[in-house]
Design a protein around this motif. Structure first.
Motif, PDB file in Angstrom:
ATOM      1  N   GLY A 246       0.811  -1.210   0.000  1.00 34.63           N
ATOM      2  CA  GLY A 246       0.000   0.000   0.000  1.00 34.63           C
ATOM      3  C   GLY A 246       0.839   1.252   0.000  1.00 34.63           C
ATOM      4  N   SER A 247       0.296   2.329   0.569  1.00 37.82           N
ATOM      5  CA  SER A 247       0.958   3.625   0.550  1.00 37.82           C
ATOM      6  C   SER A 247       0.854   4.283   1.917  1.00 37.82           C
ATOM      7  CB  SER A 247       0.309   4.530  -0.500  1.00 37.82           C
ATOM      8  OG  SER A 247       0.857   5.833  -0.489  1.00 37.82           O
ATOM      9  N   GLN A 248       1.912   4.976   2.311  1.00 39.89           N
ATOM     10  CA  GLN A 248       1.937   5.775   3.535  1.00 39.89           C
ATOM     11  C   GLN A 248       2.586   7.112   3.189  1.00 39.89           C
ATOM     12  OE1 GLN A 248       3.637   3.596   6.892  1.00 39.89           O
ATOM     13  NE2 GLN A 248       2.793   1.667   6.135  1.00 39.89           N
ATOM     14  N   ASN A 249       2.372   8.127   4.024  1.00 44.91           N
ATOM     15  CA  ASN A 249       2.917   9.435   3.672  1.00 44.91           C
ATOM     16  C   ASN A 249       3.415  10.192   4.884  1.00 44.91           C
ATOM     17  OD1 ASN A 249       0.987  11.959   4.360  1.00 44.91           O
ATOM     18  ND2 ASN A 249      -0.285  10.134   4.039  1.00 44.91           N
ATOM     19  N   ASN A 250       4.319  11.144   4.611  1.00 44.91           N
ATOM     20  CA  ASN A 250       4.863  12.019   5.664  1.00 44.91           C
ATOM     21  C   ASN A 250       4.379  13.458   5.502  1.00 44.91           C
ATOM     22  OD1 ASN A 250       6.360  13.015   3.507  1.00 44.91           O
ATOM     23  ND2 ASN A 250       8.237  11.968   4.096  1.00 44.91           N
ATOM     24  N   GLY A 251       3.334  13.633   4.716  1.00 44.24           N
ATOM     25  CA  GLY A 251       2.787  14.966   4.486  1.00 44.24           C
ATOM     26  C   GLY A 251       3.229  15.570   3.182  1.00 44.24           C
ATOM     27  N   LYS A 252       4.382  15.189   2.690  1.00 48.85           N
ATOM     28  CA  LYS A 252       4.900  15.671   1.412  1.00 48.85           C
ATOM     29  C   LYS A 252       5.089  14.540   0.406  1.00 48.85           C
ATOM     30  CE  LYS A 252       5.719  20.204   1.767  1.00 48.85           C
ATOM     31  NZ  LYS A 252       5.189  21.211   0.833  1.00 48.85           N
ATOM     32  N   ASN A 253       5.520  13.396   0.907  1.00 46.12           N
ATOM     33  CA  ASN A 253       5.860  12.272   0.037  1.00 46.12           C
ATOM     34  C   ASN A 253       4.959  11.076   0.322  1.00 46.12           C
ATOM     35  OD1 ASN A 253       8.916  13.469   0.942  1.00 46.12           O
ATOM     36  ND2 ASN A 253       8.394  13.444  -1.215  1.00 46.12           N
ATOM     37  N   PHE A 254       4.348  10.545  -0.729  1.00 51.80           N
ATOM     38  CA  PHE A 254       3.569   9.318  -0.606  1.00 51.80           C
ATOM     39  C   PHE A 254       4.469   8.159  -1.007  1.00 51.80           C
ATOM     40  CE2 PHE A 254       0.199  12.219  -0.140  1.00 51.80           C
ATOM     41  CZ  PHE A 254      -0.866  11.540   0.431  1.00 51.80           C
ATOM     42  N   THR A 312      -1.000   7.058  -5.587  1.00 52.76           N
ATOM     43  CA  THR A 312      -2.174   7.908  -5.832  1.00 52.76           C
ATOM     44  C   THR A 312      -3.417   7.328  -5.169  1.00 52.76           C
ATOM     45  OG1 THR A 312      -1.195   8.579  -7.947  1.00 52.76           O
ATOM     46  CG2 THR A 312      -3.510   9.091  -7.598  1.00 52.76           C
ATOM     47  N   LEU A 313      -3.571   6.024  -5.216  1.00 51.36           N
ATOM     48  CA  LEU A 313      -4.680   5.397  -4.500  1.00 51.36           C
ATOM     49  C   LEU A 313      -4.560   5.649  -3.002  1.00 51.36           C
ATOM     50  CD1 LEU A 313      -4.952   1.992  -6.422  1.00 51.36           C
ATOM     51  CD2 LEU A 313      -6.626   3.852  -6.429  1.00 51.36           C
ATOM     52  N   GLY A 453      -2.192  22.831  -5.893  1.00 47.48           N
ATOM     53  CA  GLY A 453      -3.113  21.723  -6.081  1.00 47.48           C
ATOM     54  C   GLY A 453      -3.151  20.866  -4.837  1.00 47.48           C
ATOM     55  N   THR A 454      -3.874  19.764  -4.919  1.00 52.46           N
ATOM     56  CA  THR A 454      -3.981  18.844  -3.791  1.00 52.46           C
ATOM     57  C   THR A 454      -2.977  17.705  -3.903  1.00 52.46           C
ATOM     58  OG1 THR A 454      -6.362  19.266  -3.983  1.00 52.46           O
ATOM     59  CG2 THR A 454      -5.695  17.659  -2.351  1.00 52.46           C
ATOM     60  N   PHE A 455      -2.630  17.357  -5.140  1.00 48.98           N
ATOM     61  CA  PHE A 455      -1.729  16.228  -5.374  1.00 48.98           C
ATOM     62  C   PHE A 455      -0.993  16.460  -6.681  1.00 48.98           C
ATOM     63  CE2 PHE A 455      -0.894  11.691  -6.533  1.00 48.98           C
ATOM     64  CZ  PHE A 455      -0.202  11.316  -5.392  1.00 48.98           C
ATOM     65  N   ALA A 456       0.289  16.077  -6.704  1.00 48.48           N
ATOM     66  CA  ALA A 456       1.126  16.247  -7.902  1.00 48.48           C
ATOM     67  C   ALA A 456       1.625  14.872  -8.344  1.00 48.48           C
ATOM     68  CB  ALA A 456       2.296  17.173  -7.606  1.00 48.48           C
ATOM     69  N   GLY A 590       3.245  14.438  -3.425  1.00 48.43           N
ATOM     70  CA  GLY A 590       3.162  13.521  -4.558  1.00 48.43           C
ATOM     71  C   GLY A 590       3.923  12.243  -4.270  1.00 48.43           C
ATOM     72  N   PRO A 591       3.964  11.317  -5.236  1.00 50.57           N
ATOM     73  CA  PRO A 591       4.584  10.011  -5.024  1.00 50.57           C
ATOM     74  C   PRO A 591       6.108  10.068  -4.980  1.00 50.57           C
ATOM     75  CG  PRO A 591       3.059   9.999  -6.906  1.00 50.57           C
ATOM     76  CD  PRO A 591       3.310  11.413  -6.547  1.00 50.57           C
ATOM     77  N   VAL A 592       6.702   9.078  -4.318  1.00 49.63           N
ATOM     78  CA  VAL A 592       8.135   8.828  -4.406  1.00 49.63           C
ATOM     79  C   VAL A 592       8.323   7.607  -5.301  1.00 49.63           C
ATOM     80  CG1 VAL A 592      10.234   8.169  -3.180  1.00 49.63           C
ATOM     81  CG2 VAL A 592       8.627   9.763  -2.127  1.00 49.63           C
ATOM     82  N   VAL A 593       8.929   7.819  -6.470  1.00 54.65           N
ATOM     83  CA  VAL A 593       9.115   6.710  -7.415  1.00 54.65           C
ATOM     84  C   VAL A 593      10.518   6.693  -8.003  1.00 54.65           C
ATOM     85  CG1 VAL A 593       6.686   6.370  -8.027  1.00 54.65           C
ATOM     86  CG2 VAL A 593       8.023   8.128  -9.216  1.00 54.65           C
ATOM     87  N   ASP A 594      11.441   7.424  -7.380  1.00 56.28           N
ATOM     88  CA  ASP A 594      12.821   7.429  -7.846  1.00 56.28           C
ATOM     89  C   ASP A 594      13.726   7.382  -6.619  1.00 56.28           C
ATOM     90  OD1 ASP A 594      15.104   7.593  -9.440  1.00 56.28           O
ATOM     91  OD2 ASP A 594      14.281   9.168 -10.713  1.00 56.28           O
TER      92      ASP A 594
END
Length: 625
Positions: A246-254, A312-313, A453-456, A590-594
């Motif tokens: 799944g996904s977790q976040n720190n307020g800036k990074n999902f 994003t989900l 925006g709300t999400f990038a 937004g997501p962390v993918v790198d």
């Protein structure tokens, strides 16, 4: 049969869960899965690190009520489990003597609990839970901010780590087995002086069990396999790894968790692998596993898309009820907004997506408007055209802004975002920031407009990644052309001047789907690999820059006919990069993918660029050539 071999006759269940925000919900889910696993013959049932709540949750660990809830939930699981089968799961443990932590608050441990017959099992050192030893403090990890580790506890007691890092004795079917339980970073010990896996093996563990909350990253499972193989070869013990999904976040990074829970034999061969990104309980008997497995190989773009989708989900799950239903996306006929449109239609359905095109006078070409409209038709999305002429002209007149000026461009961008925000408020929707990583890096966007925006979704994607994802959307996700080829082929533009279709004022080399672009790779080098301006000059001087950045041969010569051209562009980009910090520290999550992302994964102070003595010398040498 020796003791280590006998434990491999047991059935071990790996519970790979998506972690809920509520500790008790996670406890009930884990107990349910454990019950099913035992019905299938499991002797030991293992969950993941910090399984009772999100591991990545900022400073929630400072909330007394939350900490109490986590501890009482662990006690609840113990009280409910009356079986000889052993449960192992992660959560927060509190110090029995109410000692303080180094932050002045109650002492807390990132712990793993071993439960049998309604009670906590104590390890051979007398501890009622395993305590994380190695505390990661890099990227988005900040464990020592909140938790007291086993190294500090040993030092406090005048002991060494090995004295306290002991296995847990459990009796199953009349035999005593020693479980070597450790937590996440404890297996990644190459850069630490302490070696938790070796400690456990030396202290009599029959098997090594690692509970993790390990975010997905490029080639991370391959690297993990190598690390585990080294541990197994050194200790002669089998290894069990349990992660969440799944996904977790720190307020800036999902952050994205892919699971990939696995079992390894004594030589480090993979003998069982859980499906990635799926909740699954897998019961494994090592003794029956004779064949070494290999992990599935997916393309980079497939991995990238899956990571963004899961993140994003996860974002969508965090939204309040009032804005969960719909999303408003500004569409321009460009690739970034087109990709956002395709993604959210895929995730939310076309009926929940509203697309707006907001032309101003003759600045927007008929072709870009037609492409935006046609893409919405193909996706079945509601398409609205809301001209912004009156709003822009009024604001420009009242503030004395002249048409054609940079300020006039800013006014257009602000009014477009104002239209999106007004419509979103009306229909109960959220907003998307379409900016990609390259644009965010160089500050190519208006802070209170297209960078809001709300999400990038593309925050961690280079411009080339956006093009690659566009092709993937067409070819794999939709199996048809929903993003028009004309949008794919369109040169990046802003359409904020009378020229309409002209290239924007600060051009960057983005490359293509098949070839890397110089400025894209520059951004990746600056953020992911922490290059400096000096690094670029050194690589250019040595002739390795193209190979270092994996650029096509001849790329630099085609972009920069002279050394002076190269140096001037480098300094232009470095100035842009540092000038944009004030925008990035206010960035949309937004997501962390790198390997690194803007946000709390890449912490920046608002400071000007430092020109080192070495940089000045290299520059002088190059410009003399």
């Amino acid at each position: 049969m020796n003791q280590t071999q006998s434990i491999l006759e047991l059935n071990i269940a790996l519970v790979q869960m998506a972690i809920d925000n509520q500790p008790m919900n996670n406890a009930q889910k884990f107990l349910y899965q454990a019950t099913l696993a035992v019905e299938q013959g499991a002797d030991v049932v293992i969950g993941s690190e910090m399984m009772l709540s999100h591991y990545v949750c900022g400073d929630r660990y400072e909330e007394e009520g939350f900490v109490d809830e986590m501890w009482s939930t662990a006690v609840y699981i113990a009280s409910q489990w009356r079986s000889e089968a052993v449960l192992i799961f992660g959560g927060i443990a509190l110090d029995a003597e109410s000692k303080g932590g180094e932050d002045g608050r109650r002492r807390k441990y990132n712990a793993a609990f071993v439960i049998q017959n309604g009670s906590f099992v104590f390890n051979k050192a007398g501890l009622p839970f395993a305590i994380k030893s190695l505390m990661p403090n890099y990227r988005y990890f900040d464990d020592s901010r909140h938790f007291f580790d086993l190294r500090k506890l040993a030092d406090e007691q005048g002991l060494v780590l090995k004295d306290l890092q002991q296995p847990f004795p459990v009796t199953i079917r009349g035999k005593v087995h020693y479980l070597g339980v450790m937590i996440c970073e404890d297996m990644w010990d190459a850069d630490y002086a302490q070696k938790p896996a070796k400690n456990l093996a030396d202290n009599g563990a029959d098997i090594l069990i690692n509970l993790s909350a390990s975010p997905w990253g490029w080639q991370k499972n391959r690297k993990r396999d190598q690390v585990v193989q080294t541990i197994c070869e050194a200790t002669g013990l089998a290894f069990v790894y349990v992660n969440n999904v799944g996904s977790q976040n720190n307020g800036k990074n999902f952050l994205v968790f892919d699971g990939a829970s696995s079992c390894y034999d004594q030589k480090g061969n993979l003998v069982a692998i859980a499906k990635r990104y799926e909740e699954v309980t897998m019961v494994v008997q090592f003794a029956s596993k004779r064949t070494s497995l290999k992990r599935e190989a997916n393309s980079d773009v497939a991995e990238l898309f899956t990571g963004i989708k899961v993140a994003t989900l996860g974002f969508l799950c965090t939204l309040p009820t009032s804005v969960k239903g719909k999303v408003v996306i500004g569409v321009s006929g460009g690739i970034d907004s087109a990709l956002s449109l395709a993604l959210f239609v895929h995730l939310m359905g076309p009926e929940n997506v509203i697309a707006i095109n907001m032309p101003y006078g003759s600045f927007n070409s008929a072709k870009t408007k037609d492409d935006a409209k046609e893409m919405c038709r193909r996706l079945g999305v509601e398409y609205r055209i809301i001209p912004i002429d009156e709003m822009v002209n009024t604001r420009a007149r009242l503030t004395g802004v002249l048409v054609g000026s940079s300020a006039h461009k800013t006014v257009q961008a602000i009014e477009r975002k104002s239209v999106e925000a007004a419509l979103a408020a009306k229909v109960g929707a959220f907003l998307i920031c379409n900016a990609n990583m390259t644009e965010i890096a160089f500050g190519y966007g208006t802070l209170n407009a297209d960078l809001r925006g709300t999400f990038a979704p593309w925050m961690n994607c280079l411009k080339q990644d956006v093009y690659r994802l566009g092709h993937y959307m067409n070819e794999v996700v939709y199996s048809r052309e929903v993003i028009l080829q004309s949008i794919m082929d369109r040169q990046p533009m802003d359409e904020l001047t009378e020229a309409g279709t002209s290239a924007r004022g600060d051009p960057f080399d983005y490359g293509s789907v098949s070839d890397n672009g110089y400025h894209d790779q520059m951004v990746r080098a600056l953020v992911a690999f922490r290059w400096s301006a000096e690094s670029f000059l050194q690589a250019y001087q040595s002739g390795s820059l193209e190979s270092d950045l994996q650029l096509p041969t001849g790329k630099l010569a085609s972009l920069f006919p002279t050394t002076r051209d190269f140096v001037e562009d480098l300094e232009r980009c470095m100035d842009l990069f540092h000038a944009a910090i004030f925008k990035r520290v206010q960035s949309v999550p937004g997501p962390v993918v790198d390997k690194r992302s803007f946000g709390f994964d890449f912490r920046e102070s608002i400071l000007k660029r430092v020109e080192t003595v070495r940089y000045k010398k290299l520059k002088e040498e190059l410009l003399k050539i």
